[in-house]
Motif scaffolding. Sequence first.
Motif, PDB file in Angstrom:
ATOM      1  N   THR A   1       0.843  -1.192   0.000  1.00  0.00           N
ATOM      2  CA  THR A   1       0.000   0.000   0.000  1.00  0.00           C
ATOM      3  C   THR A   1       0.875   1.238   0.000  1.00  0.00           C
ATOM      4  OG1 THR A   1      -1.714  -1.179   1.237  1.00  0.00           O
ATOM      5  CG2 THR A   1      -1.866   1.221   1.170  1.00  0.00           C
ATOM      6  N   THR A   2       0.667   2.095  -0.986  1.00  0.00           N
ATOM      7  CA  THR A   2       1.474   3.301  -1.123  1.00  0.00           C
ATOM      8  C   THR A   2       1.105   4.331  -0.061  1.00  0.00           C
ATOM      9  OG1 THR A   2      -0.024   4.551  -2.552  1.00  0.00           O
ATOM     10  CG2 THR A   2       1.429   2.929  -3.619  1.00  0.00           C
ATOM     11  N   MET A   3       1.892   5.399  -0.010  1.00  0.00           N
ATOM     12  CA  MET A   3       1.612   6.487   0.907  1.00  0.00           C
ATOM     13  C   MET A   3       0.235   7.093   0.648  1.00  0.00           C
ATOM     14  SD  MET A   3       4.274   9.580   1.809  1.00  0.00           S
ATOM     15  CE  MET A   3       5.675   8.469   1.920  1.00  0.00           C
ATOM     16  N   GLY A   4      -0.185   7.055  -0.613  1.00  0.00           N
ATOM     17  CA  GLY A   4      -1.485   7.593  -0.987  1.00  0.00           C
ATOM     18  C   GLY A   4      -2.629   6.609  -0.821  1.00  0.00           C
ATOM     19  N   GLY A   5      -2.349   5.427  -0.292  1.00  0.00           N
ATOM     20  CA  GLY A   5      -3.394   4.443  -0.060  1.00  0.00           C
ATOM     21  C   GLY A   5      -3.726   3.574  -1.256  1.00  0.00           C
ATOM     22  N   VAL A   6      -2.889   3.609  -2.292  1.00  0.00           N
ATOM     23  CA  VAL A   6      -3.104   2.785  -3.486  1.00  0.00           C
ATOM     24  C   VAL A   6      -2.490   1.406  -3.255  1.00  0.00           C
ATOM     25  CG1 VAL A   6      -2.630   2.570  -5.956  1.00  0.00           C
ATOM     26  CG2 VAL A   6      -3.077   4.830  -4.957  1.00  0.00           C
ATOM     27  N   ARG A   7      -3.272   0.367  -3.521  1.00  0.00           N
ATOM     28  CA  ARG A   7      -2.758  -1.002  -3.364  1.00  0.00           C
ATOM     29  C   ARG A   7      -2.140  -1.467  -4.678  1.00  0.00           C
ATOM     30  NH1 ARG A   7      -4.368  -4.670   0.427  1.00  0.00           N
ATOM     31  NH2 ARG A   7      -4.927  -6.225  -1.129  1.00  0.00           N
ATOM     32  N   ILE A   8      -0.941  -2.023  -4.581  1.00  0.00           N
ATOM     33  CA  ILE A   8      -0.225  -2.522  -5.755  1.00  0.00           C
ATOM     34  C   ILE A   8       0.119  -3.996  -5.537  1.00  0.00           C
ATOM     35  CG2 ILE A   8       1.889  -2.340  -7.136  1.00  0.00           C
ATOM     36  CD1 ILE A   8       2.026   0.612  -6.374  1.00  0.00           C
TER      37      ILE A   8
END
Length: 200
Positions: free
Chosen positions: A45-52
């Motif tokens: 999960t990125t700092m922006g809340g995007v799951r990769i």
Amino acid sequence: MNSTRTVHLAVYDTFADWETGHTTAHLRQNGFDVRTVGPTTDPVTTMGGVRIQPDLALADLDQEDSALLILTGANLWDAGDDLAPFAAKARTFLDAGVPVAAICGATAGIAREGLLDDRDHTSAVSFYLAATGYKGGERYREADAVTDGDLITAGPTEPVAFAREVFAKLGVYEGEKLDAWYRLFHDSDASAFEILNAES
């Protein structure tokens, strides 16, 4: 020279979303395949809340299959040793003559690995790297982004300059077009658009 057209983007929890968007988008538009590499293949999960969902795990990354390894900033770089294996992989890449591009906190990670001791480099500020205890302080440069051989470094506020150095290293844009790309995306210079999109 490595002839592969695959670039590997390191992804991990707290990955700083804004730092590599220009780089990866324009690499894809110019014929490169961008593959994500995580600590494992579990989602991050990125700092922006995007799951990769990473394409592959770090243990399975072979520098012979890569044109470049991109190490992004993340809070985890300064929170312990969880990302140290990525810095160690950067050493493997550089030892093999495969480029590495590190931005923001990743510069501290590779400083701890000793990769900045004898290379010109930059980061957010000099004292941020000095806190790592590295031995390369005299090679620190006050610049948006720095390329020394196969290593590119940049601070967290310079995603466009970071991308410019990557494009120059990989031959994505050159000369007047590289300059035009930077002027368009960094300076909002509309006159650069026509140069960038002119037929070669």
